[in-house]
Design a protein around this motif. Structure first.
Motif, PDB file in Angstrom:
ATOM      1  N   LEU A 145      52.552  40.156  51.456  1.00  0.00           N
ATOM      2  CA  LEU A 145      52.146  39.506  52.697  1.00  0.00           C
ATOM      3  C   LEU A 145      50.801  38.806  52.606  1.00  0.00           C
ATOM      4  O   LEU A 145      50.548  37.868  53.366  1.00  0.00           O
ATOM      5  N   THR A 146      49.892  39.261  51.753  1.00  0.00           N
ATOM      6  CA  THR A 146      48.540  38.699  51.690  1.00  0.00           C
ATOM      7  C   THR A 146      48.229  38.197  50.290  1.00  0.00           C
ATOM      8  O   THR A 146      48.809  38.658  49.305  1.00  0.00           O
ATOM      9  N   ASN A 147      47.293  37.273  50.228  1.00  0.00           N
ATOM     10  CA  ASN A 147      46.833  36.730  48.943  1.00  0.00           C
ATOM     11  C   ASN A 147      45.390  36.280  49.118  1.00  0.00           C
ATOM     12  O   ASN A 147      45.113  35.150  49.474  1.00  0.00           O
ATOM     13  N   TRP A 148      44.490  37.196  48.890  1.00  0.00           N
ATOM     14  CA  TRP A 148      43.055  36.959  49.123  1.00  0.00           C
ATOM     15  C   TRP A 148      42.294  37.640  47.999  1.00  0.00           C
ATOM     16  O   TRP A 148      42.502  38.820  47.738  1.00  0.00           O
ATOM     17  N   PRO A 149      41.426  36.927  47.266  1.00  0.00           N
ATOM     18  CA  PRO A 149      40.779  37.489  46.073  1.00  0.00           C
ATOM     19  C   PRO A 149      39.671  38.482  46.368  1.00  0.00           C
ATOM     20  O   PRO A 149      38.654  38.512  45.690  1.00  0.00           O
ATOM     21  N   LYS A 150      39.858  39.274  47.386  1.00  0.00           N
ATOM     22  CA  LYS A 150      38.987  40.410  47.694  1.00  0.00           C
ATOM     23  C   LYS A 150      39.898  41.612  47.882  1.00  0.00           C
ATOM     24  O   LYS A 150      40.697  41.929  47.013  1.00  0.00           O
ATOM     25  N   HIS A 151      39.852  42.257  49.038  1.00  0.00           N
ATOM     26  CA  HIS A 151      40.738  43.388  49.306  1.00  0.00           C
ATOM     27  C   HIS A 151      41.367  43.250  50.692  1.00  0.00           C
ATOM     28  O   HIS A 151      40.687  42.974  51.675  1.00  0.00           O
ATOM     29  N   ASN A 152      42.667  43.435  50.765  1.00  0.00           N
ATOM     30  CA  ASN A 152      43.400  43.573  52.024  1.00  0.00           C
ATOM     31  C   ASN A 152      44.008  44.966  52.014  1.00  0.00           C
ATOM     32  O   ASN A 152      44.782  45.298  51.113  1.00  0.00           O
ATOM     33  N   PHE A 153      43.688  45.801  53.007  1.00  0.00           N
ATOM     34  CA  PHE A 153      44.042  47.209  52.885  1.00  0.00           C
ATOM     35  C   PHE A 153      44.182  47.863  54.262  1.00  0.00           C
ATOM     36  O   PHE A 153      43.939  47.247  55.297  1.00  0.00           O
TER      37      PHE A 153
END
Length: 295
Positions: free
Chosen positions: A212-220
Motif C-alpha cells: 500500500l505504501t512506498n516512501w523511503p522512510k518508514h510507514n508503520f
C-alpha cells in the motif's frame, strides 16, 4: 472547536503540489505522567481505552474511560505486561507478558479480574503484539524466528493450530484482521532490503499480497477503520519524528492528520469511526492522546 491545520505541501522542481488540507478538532491529551504511556486500544463499545504504562516501575496494563477518567491498573505484577487489545465481546483483554520467565500471551477477564495464559501448541518462539480476529475465533501475533527476523502467525483462540502467515528474512509486524476477517494488515521490510517499513494487506484465502505504501522512510503501525474502508498509520517525516496519516484501503488519498514536532504513533480507531487514539510524545514523555476527526 474546529481548527484548520496547515497543508502538507511538497515541492517538485518548480511545481507546487498541494497534497491535502485537513480540518481537525483540537487534540485531547488523556494521560499526564512523567512515565511512558503507550499503545492505546479502544473497547468495542467505545467507552474505555486500555494501554501500557511503566509508571509503576515496570510495564503494566491500564484501563481508563475514553475521557481519561477512572484510571485503573489491571495487571499489577512484577513482570512486564504489554501490548493490550480487546476481545471483540468486550469482556476480556489480551496482552503479552514475561511473567512465566518467557514471553507469552495472556488474557485478563474483566468479570473476575482473573488472568489466564493462552498456551500456543507446538510453538517454540516468543509471541508479541497479540490481537483477536473480529469474530473472536483467531489470534494473530508476531514472533522473532531468527536473528533480526520477525514473522506473523495465526492461532485458534485457545492457542491451537498455529499457522505461520509470513516467511520474511527481515521483519513483518503489527498484524491485525480486517473487519470482515478476510485479510490481514501489517508492516514489513520485505521489499526494502531491510531498510524501511512499508504497509501491506494479505488476503487469507488466496494469499494475495498488496503493498500500500512506498516512501523511503518508514510507514508503520497501521490500523483499520471500523468499516474497513480506510487505514490510519504512522509515517516518519523528513528530519522529524513520525506523524499520522489516513489512506484508503487501496493505499490512495494519503492524508496527513497530525502536525506535531514531537511525534505521533500507534494509532487506534474508535468503534464509531469519529476518533483516533494514539501515542504522542508530549512534554518529555509518551502520553495517550485522542484526535476528533471532522464529521
Amino acid at each position: 472547536m474546529i481548527i484548520l491545520n496547515k497543508a502538507n505541501i511538497t515541492f517538485i522542481g518548480t511545481f507546487l503540489l498541494l497534497v491535502q488540507v485537513v480540518s481537525l478538532a483540537q487534540e485531547k491529551i488523556l494521560t499526564n505522567n512523567p512515565a511512558q504511556d503507550r499503545y492505546p486500544n479502544w473497547s468495542p463499545d467505545g467507552s474505555k481505552i486500555v494501554f501500557e504504562s511503566d509508571r509503576d516501575g515496570n510495564w503494566e496494563i491500564y484501563m481508563m474511560n475514553a475521557d481519561g477518567t477512572a484510571l485503573q491498573n489491571l495487571t499489577d505484577h512484577e513482570s512486564n505486561d504489554r501490548s493490550p487489545s480487546w476481545h471483540p465481546d468486550g469482556n476480556a483483554i489480551i496482552f503479552q507478558s514475561n511473567r512465566n520467565d518467557t514471553q507469552g500471551i495472556f488474557m485478563y477477564i474483566l468479570q473476575n479480574s482473573r488472568i489466564e495464559p493462552i498456551s500456543l501448541e507446538k510453538f517454540n518462539y516468543e509471541p508479541e503484539w497479540p490481537r483477536f480476529s473480529n469474530d473472536g475465533s483467531k489470534i494473530i501475533f508476531n514472533a522473532k524466528t531468527n536473528e533480526n527476523t520477525f514473522n506473523l502467525f495465526i492461532a485458534d483462540k485457545e492457542g491451537s493450530h498455529v499457522e505461520q502467515l509470513t516467511f520474511d528474512v527481515t521483519r513483518s509486524l503489527w498484524g491485525s484482521f480486517s473487519p470482515d476477517d478476510q485479510s490481514v494488515l501489517f508492516f514489513s521490510r520485505r521489499d526494502s532490503n531491510g531498510e524501511d517499513d512499508e504497509i501491506y494487506i494479505q488476503e487469507l484465502k488466496h494469499k494475495k499480497l498488496t503493498r500500500l505504501t512506498n516512501w523511503p522512510k518508514h510507514n508503520f503501525c497501521p490500523a483499520w477503520s471500523p468499516d474497513g474502508e480506510k487505514i490510519v498509520y504512522a509515517t516518519s517525516m523528513e528530519n522529524s519524528r513520525p506523524e499520522l496519516y489516513i489512506m484508503s484501503k487501496k493505499g490512495r488519498d494519503q492524508t496527513r492528520i497530525t502536525f506535531n514536532e514531537d511525534g505521533d504513533t500507534e494509532p487506534s480507531w474508535s468503534p464509531d469511526g469519529n476518533q483516533i487514539a494514539f501515542t504522542g510524545f508530549r512534554n518529555g514523555s509518551y502520553e495517550i492522546c485522542i484526535l476528533d476527526l471532522e464529521k
